[in-house]
Design a protein around this motif. Structure first.
Motif, PDB file in Angstrom:
ATOM      1  N   TYR A 162       0.839  -1.208   0.000  1.00  0.00           N
ATOM      2  CA  TYR A 162       0.000   0.000   0.000  1.00  0.00           C
ATOM      3  C   TYR A 162       0.872   1.255   0.000  1.00  0.00           C
ATOM      4  CZ  TYR A 162      -3.186   3.542   1.917  1.00  0.00           C
ATOM      5  OH  TYR A 162      -3.897   4.689   2.140  1.00  0.00           O
ATOM      6  N   GLN A 163       1.898   1.257   0.856  1.00  0.00           N
ATOM      7  CA  GLN A 163       2.767   2.427   0.950  1.00  0.00           C
ATOM      8  C   GLN A 163       3.585   2.614  -0.322  1.00  0.00           C
ATOM      9  OE1 GLN A 163       4.875   1.575   4.606  1.00  0.00           O
ATOM     10  NE2 GLN A 163       3.466   2.852   5.809  1.00  0.00           N
ATOM     11  N   ASN A 164       4.034   1.512  -0.915  1.00  0.00           N
ATOM     12  CA  ASN A 164       4.785   1.615  -2.173  1.00  0.00           C
ATOM     13  C   ASN A 164       3.915   2.203  -3.282  1.00  0.00           C
ATOM     14  OD1 ASN A 164       7.114   0.582  -1.083  1.00  0.00           O
ATOM     15  ND2 ASN A 164       6.719  -1.529  -1.739  1.00  0.00           N
ATOM     16  N   ALA A 165       2.658   1.753  -3.326  1.00  0.00           N
ATOM     17  CA  ALA A 165       1.730   2.267  -4.340  1.00  0.00           C
ATOM     18  C   ALA A 165       1.478   3.758  -4.138  1.00  0.00           C
ATOM     19  CB  ALA A 165       0.412   1.495  -4.287  1.00  0.00           C
ATOM     20  N   LEU A 166       1.312   4.165  -2.871  1.00  0.00           N
ATOM     21  CA  LEU A 166       1.100   5.588  -2.571  1.00  0.00           C
ATOM     22  C   LEU A 166       2.348   6.408  -2.911  1.00  0.00           C
ATOM     23  CD1 LEU A 166      -0.851   5.691   0.812  1.00  0.00           C
ATOM     24  CD2 LEU A 166      -1.721   6.017  -1.505  1.00  0.00           C
ATOM     25  N   SER A 167       3.517   5.826  -2.633  1.00  0.00           N
ATOM     26  CA  SER A 167       4.772   6.510  -2.909  1.00  0.00           C
ATOM     27  C   SER A 167       4.923   6.782  -4.406  1.00  0.00           C
ATOM     28  CB  SER A 167       5.945   5.677  -2.401  1.00  0.00           C
ATOM     29  OG  SER A 167       7.166   6.302  -2.691  1.00  0.00           O
ATOM     30  N   ILE A 168       4.559   5.779  -5.212  1.00  0.00           N
ATOM     31  CA  ILE A 168       4.623   5.942  -6.672  1.00  0.00           C
ATOM     32  C   ILE A 168       3.635   7.010  -7.128  1.00  0.00           C
ATOM     33  CG2 ILE A 168       4.146   4.788  -8.869  1.00  0.00           C
ATOM     34  CD1 ILE A 168       5.202   2.194  -7.520  1.00  0.00           C
ATOM     35  N   GLU A 169       2.441   6.965  -6.553  1.00  0.00           N
ATOM     36  CA  GLU A 169       1.412   7.935  -6.925  1.00  0.00           C
ATOM     37  C   GLU A 169       1.836   9.356  -6.542  1.00  0.00           C
ATOM     38  OE1 GLU A 169      -3.357   8.887  -6.229  1.00  0.00           O
ATOM     39  OE2 GLU A 169      -2.462   7.076  -5.363  1.00  0.00           O
ATOM     40  N   ARG A 170       2.449   9.505  -5.346  1.00  0.00           N
ATOM     41  CA  ARG A 170       2.894  10.839  -4.912  1.00  0.00           C
ATOM     42  C   ARG A 170       4.018  11.350  -5.816  1.00  0.00           C
ATOM     43  NH1 ARG A 170       2.535   8.547   0.331  1.00  0.00           N
ATOM     44  NH2 ARG A 170       4.826   8.361   0.392  1.00  0.00           N
ATOM     45  N   ALA A 171       4.919  10.430  -6.194  1.00  0.00           N
ATOM     46  CA  ALA A 171       6.042  10.822  -7.066  1.00  0.00           C
ATOM     47  C   ALA A 171       5.530  11.296  -8.424  1.00  0.00           C
ATOM     48  CB  ALA A 171       6.998   9.650  -7.232  1.00  0.00           C
ATOM     49  N   GLN A 172       4.503  10.610  -8.950  1.00  0.00           N
ATOM     50  CA  GLN A 172       3.916  11.004 -10.232  1.00  0.00           C
ATOM     51  C   GLN A 172       3.243  12.374 -10.132  1.00  0.00           C
ATOM     52  OE1 GLN A 172       1.408   7.608 -11.001  1.00  0.00           O
ATOM     53  NE2 GLN A 172       2.965   6.568 -12.233  1.00  0.00           N
ATOM     54  N   LEU A 173       2.559  12.607  -8.998  1.00  0.00           N
ATOM     55  CA  LEU A 173       1.918  13.914  -8.792  1.00  0.00           C
ATOM     56  C   LEU A 173       2.959  15.028  -8.688  1.00  0.00           C
ATOM     57  CD1 LEU A 173      -0.886  12.983  -6.199  1.00  0.00           C
ATOM     58  CD2 LEU A 173      -1.228  13.742  -8.562  1.00  0.00           C
ATOM     59  N   ALA A 174       4.080  14.719  -8.017  1.00  0.00           N
ATOM     60  CA  ALA A 174       5.134  15.727  -7.817  1.00  0.00           C
ATOM     61  C   ALA A 174       5.790  16.144  -9.125  1.00  0.00           C
ATOM     62  CB  ALA A 174       6.184  15.189  -6.850  1.00  0.00           C
ATOM     63  N   LEU A 175       5.723  15.253 -10.126  1.00  0.00           N
ATOM     64  CA  LEU A 175       6.307  15.563 -11.436  1.00  0.00           C
ATOM     65  C   LEU A 175       5.383  16.429 -12.296  1.00  0.00           C
ATOM     66  CD1 LEU A 175       7.858  12.071 -12.320  1.00  0.00           C
ATOM     67  CD2 LEU A 175       9.093  14.157 -11.667  1.00  0.00           C
ATOM     68  N   GLY A 176       4.172  16.642 -11.830  1.00  0.00           N
ATOM     69  CA  GLY A 176       3.196  17.410 -12.606  1.00  0.00           C
ATOM     70  C   GLY A 176       3.544  18.889 -12.683  1.00  0.00           C
ATOM     71  N   ASP A 177       2.856  19.614 -13.584  1.00  0.00           N
ATOM     72  CA  ASP A 177       3.134  21.042 -13.776  1.00  0.00           C
ATOM     73  C   ASP A 177       2.074  21.928 -13.126  1.00  0.00           C
ATOM     74  OD1 ASP A 177       1.052  20.431 -15.397  1.00  0.00           O
ATOM     75  OD2 ASP A 177       2.035  21.007 -17.294  1.00  0.00           O
ATOM     76  N   ASP A 178       1.367  21.361 -12.159  1.00  0.00           N
ATOM     77  CA  ASP A 178       0.355  22.136 -11.432  1.00  0.00           C
ATOM     78  C   ASP A 178       1.061  23.245 -10.635  1.00  0.00           C
ATOM     79  OD1 ASP A 178      -1.640  23.149  -9.875  1.00  0.00           O
ATOM     80  OD2 ASP A 178      -2.279  21.232  -9.022  1.00  0.00           O
ATOM     81  N   PRO A 179       0.769  24.519 -10.918  1.00  0.00           N
ATOM     82  CA  PRO A 179       1.464  25.629 -10.229  1.00  0.00           C
ATOM     83  C   PRO A 179       1.208  25.657  -8.725  1.00  0.00           C
ATOM     84  CG  PRO A 179      -0.365  26.459 -11.562  1.00  0.00           C
ATOM     85  CD  PRO A 179      -0.191  25.013 -11.925  1.00  0.00           C
ATOM     86  N   THR A 180       0.078  25.095  -8.294  1.00  0.00           N
ATOM     87  CA  THR A 180      -0.217  25.126  -6.842  1.00  0.00           C
ATOM     88  C   THR A 180       0.742  24.238  -6.058  1.00  0.00           C
ATOM     89  OG1 THR A 180      -1.817  23.300  -6.983  1.00  0.00           O
ATOM     90  CG2 THR A 180      -2.659  25.534  -7.311  1.00  0.00           C
ATOM     91  N   LEU A 181       1.448  23.339  -6.760  1.00  0.00           N
ATOM     92  CA  LEU A 181       2.405  22.464  -6.066  1.00  0.00           C
ATOM     93  C   LEU A 181       3.590  23.259  -5.514  1.00  0.00           C
ATOM     94  CD1 LEU A 181       2.495  19.372  -8.477  1.00  0.00           C
ATOM     95  CD2 LEU A 181       1.535  19.447  -6.172  1.00  0.00           C
ATOM     96  N   ASP A 182       3.839  24.431  -6.100  1.00  0.00           N
ATOM     97  CA  ASP A 182       4.967  25.248  -5.644  1.00  0.00           C
ATOM     98  C   ASP A 182       4.517  26.461  -4.832  1.00  0.00           C
ATOM     99  OD1 ASP A 182       6.990  23.661  -6.974  1.00  0.00           O
ATOM    100  OD2 ASP A 182       6.168  24.448  -8.855  1.00  0.00           O
TER     101      ASP A 182
END
Length: 423
Positions: free
Chosen positions: A345-365
């Motif tokens: 479960y944690q590995n799956a969440l970690s992958i999902e978070r990493a994919q989200l972090a690579l996004g270009d959503d300006p609110t992430l910064d």
């Protein structure tokens, strides 16, 4: 034939429990057909059988007249008064017209019809004795083993059938073995008889064993709300008490497990789980899994699927052999149950978070803000260098929990909140 009939009366009454008058009625009806073939032309031919001696009389009716013109239908007054002294002209009287060889003819002609009638009468006896006992536990002995592994069980007056699919694969029987089983049903057969069907694999068999063993169940102080079973391997019971002073689980287990041990012995060491019932499927599931704790749980919108996460070391137990435990718990809560290891479960969440972090959503910064988070925790995160959502998504629960004010559980919650906000 008279002696044979008396012997049939006595045998069927003694061994099969079929009343003598039922047998006599069946035989009289069948012999009537043979009598009509032997004596043609007579009117209202009937057969009467003496229940004690077995004597058979064929009776016909004739009209009393002063002059006979139709011998098969009429009789003179003086002849009629020999058997019926009060007879008068115009009366109809019974005349014994039993042919000399009727016994032999009747035996040959009526054999098949008698068998059919007796089967029907026996079926009625079976229905009368056993139909109101459906759902009860009865006992007998294995008389024969037919068609592979179907058991024929001698119950005394009747034989019952326990098909192979109706007892656990883990159980093996030999002729002469004593068997306890649930009376599942009584139904008609193609040849006009009746069959008593037994089962040891039905969940109700275990339920009835508990009712026999636990007084609180028989008097309904404690109620079995749900029961699921994989026969031969495991049974799960959810119980509820109607008296707050009575512990439903303790009542079923007994002092030092004496009550449940007796049932386990009868079930050849089948595992039995007993736990408190709850109307809430999630709580019921937690009760069924106790002492194992559910780490994460998610219920689908329609309630048909429940996903849980458990500690890695608990995963084999929750899943069970060939997935049996998870399957039974799914039946218990009436939903599809999906089980996942915490590490997966944690590995799956970690992958999902990493994919989200690579996004270009300006609110992430944007400057970090987490709804509902105290200012102290927020300041601790920023001080540790996690001042934007992107930086948080690139971290792990373990890394965040190294911050003094943040526990591992809180770190999971923070990361989950950031992830859900962007999915």
């Amino acid at each position: 034939m008279n002696k044979d009939l008396v012997a049939i009366f006595e045998y069927l009454e003694r061994e099969k429990g079929i009343k003598r008058d039922i047998i006599i009625s069946a035989i009289e009806e069948s012999l009537k057909a043979a009598a009509r073939k032997s004596i043609k032309g007579l009117i209202n031919v009937t057969v009467q059988i003496n229940g004690k001696s077995g004597a058979i009389d064929v009776i016909a009716q004739k009209e009393v007249v002063d002059k006979v013109t139709i011998p098969e239908e009429e009789i003179l007054l003086e002849e009629a008064r020999k058997s019926t002294p009060e007879a008068e002209i115009g009366d109809w009287v019974d005349i014994t017209v039993t042919p000399q060889d009727f016994g032999r003819i009747a035996a040959q002609t009526a054999r098949q019809i008698i068998a059919q009638k007796l089967r029907a009468a026996e079926r009625d006896v079976i229905y009368e004795e056993y139909r109101h006992r459906q759902g009860e536990i009865i006992s007998g002995a294995v008389k024969r083993i037919v068609r592979g592994s179907t058991l024929i069980i001698d119950l005394g007056k009747v034989e019952a059938i326990m098909p192979e699919r109706y007892y656990p694969k883990t159980e093996k029987y030999n002729v002469g073995d004593r068997v306890q089983a649930l009376l599942l049903e009584v139904h008609d057969t193609e040849n006009g008889g009746a069959e008593v069907i037994l089962s040891r694999s039905h969940p109700q068999f275990v339920e009835q064993l508990f009712i026999q063993e636990v007084p609180e169940l028989s008097d309904e102080t404690v109620i079995i709300e749900k029961i699921v079973r994989d026969a031969g391997y495991r049974t799960k019971l959810a119980v509820r008490s109607q008296d707050p002073k009575v512990d439903p689980v303790g009542a079923c287990v007994g002092i030092r497990g004496t009550r449940v041990k007796n049932i386990i012995r009868e079930l050849n060491n089948e595992k039995i789980d007993i736990f408190a019932f709850s109307e809430d499927p999630v709580q019921l599931l937690q009760n069924a899994l106790s002492p194992i704790q559910i780490k994460k749980i998610n219920v689908s919108d329609d309630g048909q699927t429940i996903s849980i996460v458990v500690a890695d070391e608990d995963y084999p137990t929750v899943l069970g052999k060939r997935g049996m435990n998870a399957r039974l718990n799914g039946q218990l809560i009436e939903a599809e149950l999906l089980v996942q290891k915490m590490n997966d479960y944690q590995n799956a969440l970690s992958i999902e978070r990493a994919q989200l972090a690579l996004g270009d959503d300006p609110t992430l910064d944007a400057p970090l803000y987490v709804e509902g988070m105290s200012s102290m925790i927020l300041e601790s995160l920023i001080s540790a260098g996690y001042d934007t959502p992107r930086k948080l998504l690139n971290s792990s629960p373990k890394e965040l929990s190294s911050i003094p004010e943040i526990s591992l559980e809180m770190a999971d919650k923070i990361l989950d909140q950031i992830r859900k906000k962007r999915t």
